[in-house]
Design an enzyme around this catalytic site. Structure first.
Site, PDB file in Angstrom:
ATOM      1  N   HIS A   1      37.253  46.149  43.666  1.00  0.00           N
ATOM      2  CA  HIS A   1      37.427  45.541  43.904  1.00  0.00           C
ATOM      3  C   HIS A   1      38.644  44.137  43.636  1.00  0.00           C
ATOM      4  O   HIS A   1      38.973  44.357  42.581  1.00  0.00           O
ATOM      5  CB  HIS A   1      35.933  44.417  44.076  1.00  0.00           C
ATOM      6  CG  HIS A   1      35.445  44.805  44.990  1.00  0.00           C
ATOM      7  ND1 HIS A   1      33.650  44.560  44.020  1.00  0.00           N
ATOM      8  CD2 HIS A   1      34.970  45.482  46.125  1.00  0.00           C
ATOM      9  CE1 HIS A   1      33.475  45.251  45.409  1.00  0.00           C
ATOM     10  NE2 HIS A   1      34.294  45.669  46.328  1.00  0.00           N
TER      11      HIS A   1
ATOM     12  N   HIS B   1      24.616  43.305  43.641  1.00  0.00           N
ATOM     13  CA  HIS B   1      24.798  42.752  42.584  1.00  0.00           C
ATOM     14  C   HIS B   1      23.854  42.058  42.112  1.00  0.00           C
ATOM     15  O   HIS B   1      22.351  42.750  42.650  1.00  0.00           O
ATOM     16  CB  HIS B   1      25.914  41.102  42.898  1.00  0.00           C
ATOM     17  CG  HIS B   1      26.690  41.390  42.347  1.00  0.00           C
ATOM     18  ND1 HIS B   1      27.433  41.520  42.066  1.00  0.00           N
ATOM     19  CD2 HIS B   1      28.085  41.403  43.854  1.00  0.00           C
ATOM     20  CE1 HIS B   1      29.259  41.394  42.404  1.00  0.00           C
ATOM     21  NE2 HIS B   1      28.686  40.723  43.132  1.00  0.00           N
TER      22      HIS B   1
ATOM     23  N   ASP C   1      30.347  44.152  37.517  1.00  0.00           N
ATOM     24  CA  ASP C   1      29.476  44.207  38.814  1.00  0.00           C
ATOM     25  C   ASP C   1      28.946  45.242  38.762  1.00  0.00           C
ATOM     26  O   ASP C   1      29.110  46.315  38.997  1.00  0.00           O
ATOM     27  CB  ASP C   1      29.884  43.866  39.970  1.00  0.00           C
ATOM     28  CG  ASP C   1      30.566  42.950  39.988  1.00  0.00           C
ATOM     29  OD1 ASP C   1      30.934  41.660  39.360  1.00  0.00           O
ATOM     30  OD2 ASP C   1      31.932  42.688  41.125  1.00  0.00           O
TER      31      ASP C   1
ATOM     32  N   HIS D   1      31.341  36.282  34.918  1.00  0.00           N
ATOM     33  CA  HIS D   1      31.028  36.528  36.474  1.00  0.00           C
ATOM     34  C   HIS D   1      29.858  35.540  37.857  1.00  0.00           C
ATOM     35  O   HIS D   1      29.223  35.748  38.577  1.00  0.00           O
ATOM     36  CB  HIS D   1      30.540  37.630  36.907  1.00  0.00           C
ATOM     37  CG  HIS D   1      31.351  38.247  38.113  1.00  0.00           C
ATOM     38  ND1 HIS D   1      30.770  38.325  39.344  1.00  0.00           N
ATOM     39  CD2 HIS D   1      32.689  38.902  38.735  1.00  0.00           C
ATOM     40  CE1 HIS D   1      31.264  38.677  40.373  1.00  0.00           C
ATOM     41  NE2 HIS D   1      32.627  38.801  39.915  1.00  0.00           N
TER      42      HIS D   1
ATOM     43  N   HIS E   1      26.804  48.730  42.933  1.00  0.00           N
ATOM     44  CA  HIS E   1      27.613  48.194  43.066  1.00  0.00           C
ATOM     45  C   HIS E   1      28.407  49.031  44.233  1.00  0.00           C
ATOM     46  O   HIS E   1      28.295  48.527  45.506  1.00  0.00           O
ATOM     47  CB  HIS E   1      29.137  47.388  42.375  1.00  0.00           C
ATOM     48  CG  HIS E   1      29.517  46.300  42.757  1.00  0.00           C
ATOM     49  ND1 HIS E   1      28.653  45.504  43.252  1.00  0.00           N
ATOM     50  CD2 HIS E   1      31.091  46.512  42.698  1.00  0.00           C
ATOM     51  CE1 HIS E   1      29.981  44.527  43.543  1.00  0.00           C
ATOM     52  NE2 HIS E   1      31.317  44.568  43.351  1.00  0.00           N
TER      53      HIS E   1
ATOM     54  N   HIS F   1      35.834  48.623  38.481  1.00  0.00           N
ATOM     55  CA  HIS F   1      35.989  48.582  39.856  1.00  0.00           C
ATOM     56  C   HIS F   1      37.306  47.820  40.767  1.00  0.00           C
ATOM     57  O   HIS F   1      37.723  47.753  40.277  1.00  0.00           O
ATOM     58  CB  HIS F   1      34.503  48.483  40.301  1.00  0.00           C
ATOM     59  CG  HIS F   1      34.250  46.981  40.641  1.00  0.00           C
ATOM     60  ND1 HIS F   1      33.624  46.484  39.473  1.00  0.00           N
ATOM     61  CD2 HIS F   1      34.340  46.676  41.969  1.00  0.00           C
ATOM     62  CE1 HIS F   1      33.515  45.433  40.421  1.00  0.00           C
ATOM     63  NE2 HIS F   1      34.181  45.570  41.601  1.00  0.00           N
TER      64      HIS F   1
ATOM     65  N   ASP G   1      38.318  41.072  43.164  1.00  0.00           N
ATOM     66  CA  ASP G   1      38.555  40.442  42.143  1.00  0.00           C
ATOM     67  C   ASP G   1      38.085  41.254  40.507  1.00  0.00           C
ATOM     68  O   ASP G   1      37.589  39.960  39.830  1.00  0.00           O
ATOM     69  CB  ASP G   1      37.897  39.289  42.239  1.00  0.00           C
ATOM     70  CG  ASP G   1      36.228  39.789  42.339  1.00  0.00           C
ATOM     71  OD1 ASP G   1      35.863  41.623  42.608  1.00  0.00           O
ATOM     72  OD2 ASP G   1      35.254  40.356  42.083  1.00  0.00           O
TER      73      ASP G   1
END
Lengths: 696, 740
Positions: A88, A411, A194, A433, A173, A86, A90
């Site tokens: 994000h 999450h 996630d 993670h 998520h 995805h 991170d």
């Protein structure tokens, strides 16, 4: 099926030791980031010479090169596929760096929505991050270039690259978030990224894959914590905001611009429209980025849940009536109560930090932290409610504003994780993670949960490799002429083994072009040699060497021909030339070569009278020669070869000893592997030393 | 030995009738496509009615009537009850197409073959898949995997691949290999050597001009008419090819800053475009790209105005305009009415973008030369008055009473059942009711909204299960209002009809535009009055091929490339079918079938196959050589058995028997020439042969120009005098092959 051995060597060291050992059954998983930490997700996986990298993020608490995953542990040029779950930061933000600044030349995949938001998000990241030019990991241009290389995959769409099959499932998520299932030669690995198993206002819950994977690489952000039911969290959230604004305070919601922010806006919008008394309190979302992404949210409704899609039928749920965008702090008319949602979520810099600095000392105000906060960010600090905080200008100020921490981050919590894993039943679980402590607690709980089953749960640190062994059965399908009759045990099957990806087929050579795109060819060769002697001389000489020499005349030209060995035709083209004719294959090539040599010789020795002398080579001498050669070849293969008793050869390799009977070819050895190799080697040597059978 | 495959056409062979075929794979019956024509001729469905109950799954390939039109009828009347598979756009646009049909028909006739309700319940059964999604069928068809792939032609159009035991049956009709504005070309060519390919011969005799030229002519024709103060009518389908036309017009208007109005007029036009806007991931790469870069949705229309009501069109000031209206056949819908109005004015233009279905008005007008005059039936719905009205009301009351009774019974049963099943469910379920009870929730919200009551949707009283079971509401309302006989009391009926529509798809009904909703909801008793009249055809008529199908030549080359082991031809005029059959017999494969209706043909592959396990011992001694995406090796092995009775291959204990040498590889003279040149050999083509160096020549005979199954083994001749060069070139040549 799988045997797991966990060795915690660094990848590089391992490469050195196993470089020569082509053990294809070893599966290696190495977190290059997100191992015992949250941030810079990046997991390396390799099996049977195929390499997959999952995610390519940065660590939000660091900047510059320090934020990158440990890319120097791997050789980027060997990676076949890079899968991004995805958008994000991170999980995706080191992608431009990886694509543009490393030797990576594989293919990159993400979902449509992820790709659309990825670009906006990273451009914004480049603009916002205030680091020196040297520290910049990539530029706007790099992002645009990376867009060209990113390919899209739809949910459930199965793709195959280089023998690696993969597809993705909805992960909850955020919009476009995916869980990837990778299948290499029948071994399946699920990487959840996630995920959330709870449906919310606009997203679907993560799906449960229909196949159980052999390995599940799963996030552990929330460890053993349990979420409150969603409507309670929503109520706490709206209550906190309602009470603050009704007392004339201001509410700051530091949130990451995309993903959860949209969910919160949906909640606020609904709450405001149900509470007329709040109509005069403005809500702002201070993110031009979020505004730009609205088009994406409006388009990919098919990735959202039924609820949003049915709302979309009436009006666009992402067109807000009570919420307005806010460009910058200069445009913000800060009079009276208001609600401002601003990025970044960690309060590191930017608008959320500016507002925090301005509002933190007034006790009427409130700060609602709506999601997971990463270790090392100011947001994490204020959750512990210190008395004082350090402002951006270096001064300290009292922290009087109320701080609420209501997690909306999608999450999975422990309940979701454990049910997910219980239904999925993977024999191997790798946790990534998550903070080391949370992860450790989760591991303990999972170990006791799966105590009755032989489930391995592993929590590797960054750059620690997990090695597993899978002995996969290779199945082949015999098709076509070769399969007309199913053979009995003990019969021989000979044919072409054709491998495509990880599927094997055995077929007769004639069938090759029927069942594959390959074709076969015949090469006919014709070579002319100058020769002016009598044709009979050649014939005579050939007869001395070859058993089968038939003479006839060519039908067209009427010149005499010889057919040697049933394969090569020698023809007298003219007085000065003869020609050779044959269909290429190793034996015929050899025969023709010898004929060429013979003809050339004949040319030279034309005048010489040939004295016939039947070559007498005793069998014994022959056998002795052969034995010598066999010995020499075995020495070259195995090194230490001695003559033992009863004419046996004693071969010792690394302390293992094999006895080889030269007559029968029987091998005796304690070590199965060695026995097999010696047997095979001897067989090959024998077939090389023995004369060629004519029947071929 | 192989998987047994039978094909039985139910409709649409040796003619251009709608498509419906029964494909049985090891006894599992797939109905591929379930089409109907614009006349809704029930006699066409007779063969289908005989097999409908035995169908195990339905696969839909495109969203137009010819491919899915009969689905509601077959579900309702013919006992078809199997799960249906389609892509999301086929589902959505197919639904809209059927709505449009129903509404068009209802307006002009007592249409009773199916209702909106039937359409909804038929489409409710559809499982939506994405492209290249491998769906494993469970139960009876265990082991069968189906996957939709890009077909081009229409948005979401599908080439179906049915796989069992590694054997592929591919159903590819109406595919388009050309990339268009809104669609990518088909991926059919990426399938190689499927066991069976079922395809159509519809376009086998047609050839198309280049796209650019065709587009230019299209726009020229339109501009000419507009400039001469005429109107242009484009009879189009509801949600298929029209999208491409809209994009062409939109682009042209944008480029040339034209002010002539364009209207897109169907009963569902605005919902169509709304949904199309959210299907970007199904469209062409260029559309996706432009969205990624500029967030510009290609279907955010600036020039084309969406209308759902003919009166809106009439209120537009006079002047030249372009109207895209459904149906394409001119048999019904807005296009029919507009045609009648415009046909007798010489200034006007009627531009057909697709061939009309056989026997329709559009087809008649496309004849050469076009007819001078045509007979048309103008029908209109008029409200009932006087005695007729009284009789109607009486009848309605009786029906309502009966239904109310039935509903209350059902309600009782349901409430019992629901109590049992739903009690243990916690709050979470209620919150997430969207997921499991999407439709019902939607109804709840929707019908409530009608009465201005707001449902939060999030925190319903925990005791209330109403949002999940709205049938109570509706049934109770039946109770409440069922007795009401005043026809002016519209509200009740609104709700009733509304709910009839809702159960499947609340969102959709919401999308139906007010006009059409009012049409659906308008249950004022009415009847249809028809008048026949003859109109003079004076306007210009043009037909241009915007059908978005591959043309004859491309079809042939695609088939030759795919080279199926067995080929089944369907759908296409008798000549076209016969022509393509002859062509394929010669150039594609020896097994070409063109079955008649209800003729079952067996296309089970005569392929023998068995599975063996490759033992580790054997594999450790196998050295593969890579050739393109294949790796090959020669194996000699002894057959053994594993513990669980599988055959396995073990290394030979005796020396391998000799075998004939084969050279594997496909050599292209041009490639080889380059290769030699790179090795520093002088090469040139001379008289069909490759001259290498000074004396050596390389020739290919029996060239594999026909790539099909009957292609011969390549014959390569290498000739030359005894020189070093000869051996060098021979070595290079060998290096191109794999010789086990």
């Amino acid at each position: 099926m799988a045997s797991t051995g966990q060795s915690l060597t660094s990848l590089k060291k391992r490469e050195a030791t196993t470089a020569n050992n082509r053990d294809g059954d070893q599966l290696i998983i190495t977190p290059l980031g997100a191992g015992n930490e949250v941030g810079r997700s990046c997991v390396y996986m390799s099996y049977k010479g195929k390499t997959v990298l999952f995610d390519c993020g940065i660590h939000p608490a660091y900047s510059g090169m320090a934020a990158l995953p440990y890319f120097d542990e791997i050789d980027p040029s060997t990676i076949d596929v890079l899968l991004i779950t995805h958008f994000h930061l991170d999980h995706a933000a080191s992608l431009p760096y990886f694509l543009e600044k490393t030797t990576f030349k594989g293919r990159v995949f993400m979902t449509h929505a992820t790709k659309a938001i990825y670009k906006l998000l990273l451009s914004d990241y480049v603009k916002v991050s205030k680091v020196s030019v040297e520290d910049m990991l990539f530029t706007e241009q790099d992002i645009n270039n990376s867009m060209e290389r990113i390919e899209v995959i739809d949910f459930h769409q199965t793709l195959e690259v280089n023998g690696i099959r993969f597809w993705c499932y909805t992960a909850g998520h955020v919009l476009g978030a995916a869980m990837f299932m990778v299948d290499i030669a029948g071994v399946r690995v699920l990487y959840t990224g996630d995920y959330s198993r709870e449906e919310d206002r606009h997203l679907r819950a993560a799906e449960l894959p229909q196949f159980s994977p052999d390995i599940c690489i799963i996030e552990s952000t929330y460890g053993v914590q349990l979420h409150q039911p969603r409507h309670i969290r929503e109520k706490r959230f709206t209550d906190a905001i309602h009470s603050t604004v009704s007392q004339g305070g201001r509410v700051l919601i530091p949130a990451f611009a995309l993903g959860r922010a949209q969910e919160l806006l949906l909640i606020l919008e609904e709450y405001w429209s149900n509470h007329r008394e709040l109509e005069n309190v403005p809500i702002y979302y201070a993110s031009p980025l979020a505004k730009r992404c609205m088009a994406v949210y409006q388009t990919y409704i098919n990735s959202m849940n039924e609820r949003i899609r049915s709302q979309y039928a009436n009006s666009n749920p992402f067109e807000f009536k009570h919420i307005s965008p806010l460009k910058s702090i200069e445009n913000f008319n800060d009079v009276g109560p208001s609600v401002v949602m601003a990025s970044p979520g960690g309060l590191q810099s930017g608008l959320s930090r500016q507002l925090f600095d301005r509002w933190c000392s007034d006790k009427r105000n409130a700060c609602v932290i709506p999601g997971y906060v990463v270790e090392g960010t100011p947001a994490k600090t204020i959750i512990n409610e210190p008395k004082e905080v350090t402002l951006t200008n270096g001064l300290t100020a009292p922290l009087n504003m109320q701080v609420h921490y209501i997690s909306f981050s999608a999450h999975a919590d422990y309940a979701q994780t454990s049910t997910f894993l219980k239904e999925l039943m993977p024999p191997n679980i790798i946790l990534v993670h998550g903070e080391a402590n949370e992860m450790g607690r989760l591991k303990q709980k999972l170990v006791s949960l799966f105590a009755d089953r032989n489930t391995k749960i592993i929590t590797p640190k960054n750059c620690q490799s997990v090695e597993m062994y899978f002995t996969s059965e290779k199945m082949a399908k015999t098709i076509g002429k070769l399969a007309e009759k199913v053979p009995e045990v003990g019969e021989t099957v000979s044919g072409l083994l054709v491998k495509k990806g990880f599927t094997y087929q055995i077929m007769a050579p004639d069938d090759l072009r029927v069942f594959s795109q390959l074709s076969t060819a015949n090469v006919t060769q014709r070579i002319t040699i100058p020769y002016s002697g009598a044709f009979a001389v050649i014939k005579h000489r050939l007869k001395q060497i070859y058993e089968s020499v038939e003479s006839s005349t060519d039908e067209e030209s009427g010149v005499p021909t010889l057919r040697v060995h049933g394969q090569v035709t020698v023809k007298q083209e003219s007085e000065n030339h003869i020609s050779l004719h044959w269909t290429a294959d190793p034996i015929s090539d050899m025969v023709s070569d010898s004929i060429v040599a013979l003809v050339l010789n004949a040319n030279r020795e034309m005048s010489k009278v040939v004295v016939e002398s039947e070559p007498v080579v005793s069998e014994e001498e022959d056998a002795r020669k052969a034995e010598k050669i066999v010995h020499a070849l075995l020495v070259s293969l195995f090194g230490d070869v001695k003559f033992g008793e009863n004419g046996k050869l004693v071969i010792s390799v690394d302390g293992n000893i094999a006895h080889l009977d030269k007559q029968s070819g029987d091998v005796e050895s304690e070590n199965e592997g060695l026995k097999e190799r010696v047997r095979m080697a001897f067989q090959r040597i024998r077939s090389a030393v023995r004369p060629i059978p004519l029947s071929a | 030995m192989g998987t047994s495959v039978q094909v039985k056409p139910l409709c649409g062979v040796y003619n251009e009738n709608p498509l419906a075929y029964l494909v049985s794979v090891d006894g599992f019956n797939f109905l591929v496509d379930c089409g109907w024509n614009d006349h809704f001729d029930a006699s066409l469905l007779e063969p289908l009615s005989r097999v409908a109950p035995t169908v195990d799954a339905v696969l839909l390939s495109h969203s137009d009537t010819l491919h899915l039109g009969a689905l509601p009828y077959a579900m309702k009347k013919l006992g078809l009850s199997a799960p249906v598979f389609a892509t999301e756009p086929v589902y959505r646009l197919g639904l809209l197409t059927m709505y449009d049909h129903y509404l068009s028909r209802k307006q002009v006739s007592e249409f009773d073959l199916f209702t909106l309700d039937d359409i909804d319940s038929a489409f409710q059964n559809i499982t939506r898949l994405t492209y290249s999604q491998n769906y494993h069928i469970s139960g009876k068809g265990e082991g069968i995997v189906i996957a939709p792939h890009v077909a081009g032609h229409l948005l979401g159009g599908t080439v179906w691949k049915i796989t069992k035991d590694g054997e592929d049956v591919i159903y590819a009709v109406d595919f388009n290999h050309r990339k268009e504005r809104h669609l990518n070309g088909t991926v059919l060519e990426s399938f190689v050597r499927p066991a069976v390919l079922i395809t159509d011969a519809y376009n086998a005799l047609n050839n198309q001009p280049s796209r650019r030229q065709r587009d230019q002519e299209f726009l020229d024709a339109i501009m000419k008419t507009l400039r001469a103060d005429g109107n242009v009518l484009l009879p189009v389908d509801t949600a298929g090819r029209v999208l491409e036309l809209i994009l062409i017009l939109e682009q042209f208007w944008e480029q040339h800053k034209l002010a002539y109005p364009i209207f897109f007029l169907t009963y569902v036009s605005s919902s169509t475009i709304d949904y199309v806007k959210s299907f970007l991931e199904w469209m062409s790469d260029s559309i996706a790209k432009s969205f990624e870069h500029t967030r510009d949705n290609a279907f955010l229309l600036r020039h084309v105005k969406l209308l759902i009501n003919k009166s809106d069109l009439e209120s537009v000031p006079d002047g030249p305009k372009v109207v895209l209206a459904s149906m394409g056949s001119l048999e019904a819908g807005f296009s029919h009415d507009i045609f009648v109005e415009w046909v007798s004015d010489t200034k006007n233009l009627i531009l057909f973008s697709e061939r009309g279905q056989f026997g329709t008005l559009a087809r008649m007008l496309q004849a050469d030369p076009p007819p001078k005059a045509v007979k048309v039936t103008m029908s209109k719905r008029v409200p009932l008055v006087g005695e007729e009205l009284a009789a109607y009301e009486e009848e309605q009351n009786r029906i309502k009473k009966e239904e109310a009774l039935k509903a209350s019974l059902i309600k009782e049963e349901e409430s019992k059942a629901s109590l049992r099943t739903e009690l243990p469910v916690n709050d979470q379920m209620v919150l997430d009711a969207n997921n499991t009870h999407s439709s019902s929730n939607a109804i709840g919200q929707r019908s409530e909204a009608f009465r201005d009551v707001l449902i939060d949707g999030f925190l319903p009283p925990s005791t209330s299960v109403a949002p999940m079971f709205p049938f109570y509401d509706c049934s109770s309302e039946w109770d409440d209002f069922g007795e009401v006989i005043n026809p002016d009391d519209y509200v009740t009926k609104d709700v009733n009809i509304d709910q009839m529509l809702m159960p499947v798809d609340g969102e959709l009904a919401g999308k139906l535009d007010e006009g059409s909703v009012s049409l659906i909801l308008d249950t004022t008793p009415s009847k249809v009055v028809s008048t026949e009249l003859t109109v003079q055809v004076k306007c210009s008529l043009i037909y241009m091929d915007f059908e978005g199908r591959s043309d004859g030549r491309s079809i042939k080359s695609i088939l030759a490339h795919v080279a199926p082991l067995k080929l089944v031809l369907v759908h296409g005029s008798a000549e076209a079918t016969e022509h393509l059959k002859q062509h394929c017999l010669q150039h594609v494969c020896p097994h070409v079938y063109a079955p008649q209706i209800e003729e079952t043909i067996d296309v089970t592959s005569d392929l023998c196959a068995y599975k063996v396990q490759l033992s580790e011992k054997l594999m450790s001694n196998v050295l593969f050589k890579k050739l393109g995406e294949y790796e090959i090796a020669w194996v000699d092995a002894e057959v053994g058995k594993t513990q669980n009775g599988m055959l396995s291959l073990l290394p030979l204990s005796s020396p391998a028997p000799p075998h004939k040498t084969v050279l594997v590889g496909d050599i292209k003279m041009a490639d080889f020439k380059q290769f030699l040149a790179s090795k520093g050999v002088q090469v040139e083509f001379a008289g069909g042969a490759l001259r290498c160096g000074e004396y050596v020549t390389l020739r290919k005979v029996g060239d594999a120009s026909q790539k099909g199954g009957s292609a011969a083994i390549q014959q390569i001749i290498l000739e030359g005098p005894l020189t070093e060069e000869y051996y060098k070139i021979r070595e290079y040549l060998y290096s191109q092959f794999y010789a086990p």
